[in-house]
Design a protein around this motif. Structure first.
Motif, mmCIF file in Angstrom:
data_model
loop_
_atom_site.group_PDB
_atom_site.id
_atom_site.type_symbol
_atom_site.label_atom_id
_atom_site.label_comp_id
_atom_site.label_asym_id
_atom_site.label_seq_id
_atom_site.Cartn_x
_atom_site.Cartn_y
_atom_site.Cartn_z
ATOM 1 N N SER A 42 28.486 11.810 -7.794
ATOM 2 C CA SER A 42 29.128 13.116 -7.628
ATOM 3 C C SER A 42 30.132 13.067 -6.485
ATOM 4 O O SER A 42 29.837 12.523 -5.414
ATOM 5 N N ARG A 82 31.985 18.349 -3.030
ATOM 6 C CA ARG A 82 32.567 19.584 -3.578
ATOM 7 C C ARG A 82 33.825 19.992 -2.825
ATOM 8 O O ARG A 82 34.785 20.482 -3.427
ATOM 9 N N SER A 113 34.510 24.417 -9.290
ATOM 10 C CA SER A 113 33.988 23.154 -8.757
ATOM 11 C C SER A 113 32.499 23.007 -9.039
ATOM 12 O O SER A 113 31.942 21.913 -8.943
ATOM 13 N N TYR A 114 31.841 24.099 -9.391
ATOM 14 C CA TYR A 114 30.431 24.072 -9.793
ATOM 15 C C TYR A 114 30.279 23.449 -11.184
ATOM 16 O O TYR A 114 29.280 22.795 -11.480
ATOM 17 N N ASN A 163 33.332 18.401 -11.623
ATOM 18 C CA ASN A 163 33.277 17.614 -10.396
ATOM 19 C C ASN A 163 34.533 16.763 -10.225
ATOM 20 O O ASN A 163 34.477 15.607 -9.842
ATOM 21 N N SER A 193 30.035 27.642 -0.099
ATOM 22 C CA SER A 193 31.065 26.995 -0.919
ATOM 23 C C SER A 193 32.158 27.971 -1.321
ATOM 24 O O SER A 193 33.319 27.599 -1.454
#
Length: 330
Positions: A168, A171, A192-193, A196, A278
């Protein structure tokens, strides 16, 4: 998105592993791609499958030959795809693959490939059929399975696949990359959730038809947050019934809405615990809600429960009503 470039730069282990196997003719009959939500598992699976069939790989799929273009346009009969992110995969779906692959390949290459996205979203009977299919692989049949959680898959299935874990990306980096492509801050943070990679976010938003569900869900979310910030429980429930229920018409829109709401509640909890958030675009609203929303942790559980039943045969409006009423309990 240029998946080949993405693999080479961001997933070097997968890239080198597959390139070496491809060059040395030691490909596994089945691969299991594992990654957190948002990693481009499906896109990578399709690209690797396309690389096996490409007319001019260099070293993987060229994306320019006739075969690559036919695969991209879903006009290649020897590739079958099942997408567990859209609907529960049933036994009949797997049997359709088996029945098709018992016959001769349509194309002269003689290679047949099936891709199963989010294999964890299979009914038990489908899993048993898939396991039998994996146990007796044909030499010119390849499988690409993907999952967000390898622990939700039978060990017997995992053991029959070569596991390729995707790393990953941070973020913050994904958000920065998306904004560098002129994606608005709120969209970059929210998406962005789901994606990726900044380029994936950009590509998603540029596809008006594909991104429409997200835009409707974001509109519903923003309206709900405004009412939550300034209204009482009755105002929120009334707003939901008169504005959100009519707006969210499909299961895909509902998935987006619930996942967006989940992000908000996670960041409200982060504010309460003095942790990094975030969704910086929503910081003022988040801080306001952190003093008003009751039972944030239990509300997150309710949101997750709602997400888990969306694929079932449920009434969308009633499900939204049930969720909002539970979220606004005193």
């Amino acid at each position: 998105m240029q998946i080949g470039k993405y693999l080479e730069e961001n997933q070097p282990i997968i890239y080198k592993t597959f390139v070496n196997a491809f060059k040395n003719h030691t490909l596994s009959h089945a691969y299991l791609l594992v990654g957190n939500p948002g990693t481009p598992l499906y896109e990578v699976a399709q690209y690797l499958a396309k690389s096996i069939l490409c007319d001019d790989p260099s070293p993987l799929a060229c994306n320019n030959c006739i075969t690559c273009m036919r695969i991209d346009s879903d006009n290649y009969p020897d590739i079958i795809k099942l997408d567990g992110s859209k609907a529960i995969i049933k036994k009949e779906d797997v049997l359709n693959i088996e029945n098709r692959f018992e016959k001769t390949a349509f194309e002269t290459k003689g290679i047949m490939i099936y891709i199963v996205n989010q294999v964890e979203n299979m009914r038990v009977e489908a899993v048993n059929s898939m396991l039998k299919f994996l146990e007796e692989p044909e030499s010119e049949i390849y499988a690409f399975l993907t999952t967000n959680n390898v622990n939700n898959i039978l060990p017997t299935i995992v053991s029959r696949c070569q596991v390729l874990p995707l790393i990953s990306m941070p973020r913050d980096k994904v958000i920065k990359d998306a904004q560098g492509l002129l994606v608005e801050q709120d969209d970059a943070e929210l998406l962005s959730y789901f994606y990726n990679d900044g380029e994936l976010i950009y590509d998603f938003l540029m596809d008006e038809e594909e991104s429409n569900n997200y835009k409707e869900s974001k509109k519903a979310l923003n309206g709900l947050l405004d009412v939550m910030s300034g209204g009482n429980r009755k105002d929120v429930v009334y707003y939901s019934q008169s504005n959100i229920v009519p707006l969210i018409k499909t299961k895909e829109e509902l998935r987006f809405f619930v996942d967006l709401l989940s992000q908000v509640y996670e960041d409200v909890l982060n504010v309460q615990l003095n942790r990094k958030i975030s969704l910086k675009f929503y910081e003022e609203i988040l801080r306001n809600l952190s003093t008003k929303l009751p039972h944030v942790q239990s509300s997150l559980v309710e949101i997750l429960k709602t997400r888990n039943v969306i694929n079932l045969n449920v009434n969308i409006g009633l499900l939204i009503d049930h969720l909002i009423i539970n979220l606004m309990k005193e």
